[in-house]
Design a protein around this motif. Structure first.
Motif, PDB file in Angstrom:
ATOM      1  N   MET A   1      15.075 -41.850  -4.337  1.00  0.00           N
ATOM      2  CA  MET A   1      15.333 -42.667  -5.517  1.00  0.00           C
ATOM      3  C   MET A   1      15.965 -41.852  -6.636  1.00  0.00           C
ATOM      4  O   MET A   1      16.712 -42.382  -7.418  1.00  0.00           O
ATOM      5  N   LYS A   2      15.701 -40.570  -6.666  1.00  0.00           N
ATOM      6  CA  LYS A   2      16.262 -39.723  -7.715  1.00  0.00           C
ATOM      7  C   LYS A   2      17.792 -39.720  -7.673  1.00  0.00           C
ATOM      8  O   LYS A   2      18.449 -39.817  -8.707  1.00  0.00           O
ATOM      9  N   THR A   3      18.378 -39.618  -6.466  1.00  0.00           N
ATOM     10  CA  THR A   3      19.831 -39.604  -6.338  1.00  0.00           C
ATOM     11  C   THR A   3      20.424 -40.946  -6.747  1.00  0.00           C
ATOM     12  O   THR A   3      21.461 -40.989  -7.414  1.00  0.00           O
ATOM     13  N   ILE A   4      19.785 -42.028  -6.353  1.00  0.00           N
ATOM     14  CA  ILE A   4      20.264 -43.353  -6.751  1.00  0.00           C
ATOM     15  C   ILE A   4      20.311 -43.448  -8.265  1.00  0.00           C
ATOM     16  O   ILE A   4      21.302 -43.914  -8.835  1.00  0.00           O
ATOM     17  N   GLN A   5      19.270 -42.996  -8.929  1.00  0.00           N
ATOM     18  CA  GLN A   5      19.234 -43.071 -10.389  1.00  0.00           C
ATOM     19  C   GLN A   5      20.322 -42.199 -11.015  1.00  0.00           C
ATOM     20  O   GLN A   5      20.942 -42.595 -12.003  1.00  0.00           O
ATOM     21  N   LEU A   6      20.580 -41.036 -10.458  1.00  0.00           N
ATOM     22  CA  LEU A   6      21.640 -40.161 -10.969  1.00  0.00           C
ATOM     23  C   LEU A   6      23.003 -40.853 -10.901  1.00  0.00           C
ATOM     24  O   LEU A   6      23.791 -40.809 -11.852  1.00  0.00           O
ATOM     25  N   ILE A   7      23.260 -41.502  -9.780  1.00  0.00           N
ATOM     26  CA  ILE A   7      24.540 -42.199  -9.614  1.00  0.00           C
ATOM     27  C   ILE A   7      24.621 -43.406 -10.539  1.00  0.00           C
ATOM     28  O   ILE A   7      25.651 -43.642 -11.183  1.00  0.00           O
ATOM     29  N   ILE A  11      27.442 -44.114 -13.557  1.00  0.00           N
ATOM     30  CA  ILE A  11      28.184 -45.369 -13.738  1.00  0.00           C
ATOM     31  C   ILE A  11      27.916 -45.933 -15.125  1.00  0.00           C
ATOM     32  O   ILE A  11      28.843 -46.361 -15.825  1.00  0.00           O
ATOM     33  N   GLN A  12      26.657 -45.912 -15.551  1.00  0.00           N
ATOM     34  CA  GLN A  12      26.303 -46.398 -16.883  1.00  0.00           C
ATOM     35  C   GLN A  12      27.036 -45.606 -17.965  1.00  0.00           C
ATOM     36  O   GLN A  12      27.527 -46.173 -18.940  1.00  0.00           O
ATOM     37  N   GLY A  13      27.147 -44.296 -17.766  1.00  0.00           N
ATOM     38  CA  GLY A  13      27.863 -43.459 -18.722  1.00  0.00           C
ATOM     39  C   GLY A  13      29.325 -43.860 -18.864  1.00  0.00           C
ATOM     40  O   GLY A  13      29.875 -43.869 -19.967  1.00  0.00           O
ATOM     41  N   VAL A  14      29.945 -44.209 -17.754  1.00  0.00           N
ATOM     42  CA  VAL A  14      31.335 -44.671 -17.811  1.00  0.00           C
ATOM     43  C   VAL A  14      31.400 -46.040 -18.485  1.00  0.00           C
ATOM     44  O   VAL A  14      32.209 -46.267 -19.390  1.00  0.00           O
ATOM     45  N   MET A  15      30.531 -46.951 -18.064  1.00  0.00           N
ATOM     46  CA  MET A  15      30.584 -48.321 -18.580  1.00  0.00           C
ATOM     47  C   MET A  15      30.371 -48.389 -20.091  1.00  0.00           C
ATOM     48  O   MET A  15      30.987 -49.220 -20.762  1.00  0.00           O
ATOM     49  N   THR A  16      29.534 -47.514 -20.622  1.00  0.00           N
ATOM     50  CA  THR A  16      29.303 -47.551 -22.069  1.00  0.00           C
ATOM     51  C   THR A  16      30.536 -47.102 -22.848  1.00  0.00           C
ATOM     52  O   THR A  16      30.629 -47.373 -24.043  1.00  0.00           O
ATOM     53  N   ASN A  17      31.477 -46.469 -22.166  1.00  0.00           N
ATOM     54  CA  ASN A  17      32.697 -46.010 -22.829  1.00  0.00           C
ATOM     55  C   ASN A  17      33.926 -46.856 -22.494  1.00  0.00           C
ATOM     56  O   ASN A  17      35.043 -46.490 -22.846  1.00  0.00           O
ATOM     57  N   VAL A  18      33.717 -47.971 -21.815  1.00  0.00           N
ATOM     58  CA  VAL A  18      34.813 -48.899 -21.528  1.00  0.00           C
ATOM     59  C   VAL A  18      34.873 -49.908 -22.674  1.00  0.00           C
ATOM     60  O   VAL A  18      33.848 -50.444 -23.100  1.00  0.00           O
ATOM     61  N   ASP A  19      36.061 -50.159 -23.142  1.00  0.00           N
ATOM     62  CA  ASP A  19      36.273 -51.115 -24.228  1.00  0.00           C
ATOM     63  C   ASP A  19      36.175 -52.540 -23.663  1.00  0.00           C
ATOM     64  O   ASP A  19      37.114 -53.032 -23.037  1.00  0.00           O
ATOM     65  N   GLU A  20      35.024 -53.170 -23.860  1.00  0.00           N
ATOM     66  CA  GLU A  20      34.809 -54.505 -23.295  1.00  0.00           C
ATOM     67  C   GLU A  20      35.771 -55.532 -23.880  1.00  0.00           C
ATOM     68  O   GLU A  20      36.184 -56.471 -23.203  1.00  0.00           O
ATOM     69  N   ILE A 141      28.182 -35.959  -9.735  1.00  0.00           N
ATOM     70  CA  ILE A 141      27.642 -35.279  -8.560  1.00  0.00           C
ATOM     71  C   ILE A 141      28.308 -35.789  -7.290  1.00  0.00           C
ATOM     72  O   ILE A 141      28.164 -35.206  -6.230  1.00  0.00           O
ATOM     73  N   GLN A 142      29.057 -36.888  -7.416  1.00  0.00           N
ATOM     74  CA  GLN A 142      29.645 -37.549  -6.254  1.00  0.00           C
ATOM     75  C   GLN A 142      30.973 -36.904  -5.856  1.00  0.00           C
ATOM     76  O   GLN A 142      31.690 -36.371  -6.698  1.00  0.00           O
ATOM     77  N   PRO A 143      31.299 -36.983  -4.582  1.00  0.00           N
ATOM     78  CA  PRO A 143      32.563 -36.390  -4.127  1.00  0.00           C
ATOM     79  C   PRO A 143      33.775 -37.224  -4.529  1.00  0.00           C
ATOM     80  O   PRO A 143      33.679 -38.433  -4.750  1.00  0.00           O
ATOM     81  N   LEU A 144      34.891 -36.513  -4.605  1.00  0.00           N
ATOM     82  CA  LEU A 144      36.195 -37.131  -4.840  1.00  0.00           C
ATOM     83  C   LEU A 144      36.155 -38.115  -6.010  1.00  0.00           C
ATOM     84  O   LEU A 144      35.645 -37.793  -7.064  1.00  0.00           O
ATOM     85  N   GLY A 145      36.693 -39.294  -5.820  1.00  0.00           N
ATOM     86  CA  GLY A 145      36.785 -40.259  -6.908  1.00  0.00           C
ATOM     87  C   GLY A 145      35.782 -41.383  -6.822  1.00  0.00           C
ATOM     88  O   GLY A 145      36.046 -42.483  -7.306  1.00  0.00           O
TER      89      GLY A 145
END
Length: 182
Positions: A1-7, A11-20, A141-145
């Motif tokens: 579950m730790k890895t799931i939460q990290l990922i 995603i949350q970090g990116v989404m908070t910086n997207v101009d809705e 922490i994820q590979p590639l893109g």
């Protein structure tokens, strides 16, 4: 579950910086288009194809560039090009060609000053890392893109939701457009 939460945190970090607000504008922009074409290579292409399918379910005339049944693009059509780096040759060339034909071009990219973005009339900045790891402000922490792909998927799902509200897509009609050959 730790890895799931990290990922999920990435995603949350990116989404908070997207101009809705830009996503709302994009949905309205797409709703006014005659037809919508999408392009992307590799996993970005899969995200683009997924977007085209969702738009088709919602009643849009949506096509994937390069498919055998895709018609020629014309003025008043919209091209949505997905490229994390904004340098993918096929996406850049297609955007340039579509623009020269009088089409509006939307760039979905991490590089708002990229060659792809220069050919676009509308740019959605996805503040994530790509396989080139050029965005120094974001780590993954994820590979590639993977983070870019996941973020684009969510962003384009948000656009579809907003599009469905603008076009007042009927749930039954949407369901009837879903494949019945599976």
């Amino acid at each position: 579950m730790k890895t799931i939460q990290l990922i999920l945190d990435e995603i949350q970090g990116v989404m908070t910086n997207v101009d809705e607000h830009s996503l709302e504008k994009l949905a309205a922009f797409l709703a006014k288009g005659k037809r919508i074409f999408v392009i992307g290579e590799g996993r970005s292409g899969l995200m683009a194809k997924s977007f085209a399918m969702r738009l088709m379910h919602l009643g849009a005339n949506a096509f994937v560039v390069g498919e055998t049944t895709t018609p020629s693009i014309e003025a008043e059509d919209i091209l949505v090009a997905v490229s994390g780096s904004g340098k993918t040759k096929s996406a850049v060339w297609t955007a340039e060609k579509a623009s020269s034909l009088g089409c509006e071009v939307v760039a979905i990219t991490t590089a708002p000053n990229s060659e792809l973005a220069l050919h676009a009339s509308f740019v959605v900045n996805v503040p994530a890392v790509t396989k080139y790891r050029t965005n120094d402000d974001v780590e993954s922490i994820q590979p590639l893109g993977s983070l870019f792909d996941q973020s684009v998927h969510i962003i384009l799902d948000v656009v579809c939701y907003l599009y469905s509200k603008i076009t007042q897509a009927d749930e039954d009609e949407t369901f009837n457009r879903h494949s019945n050959l599976e």
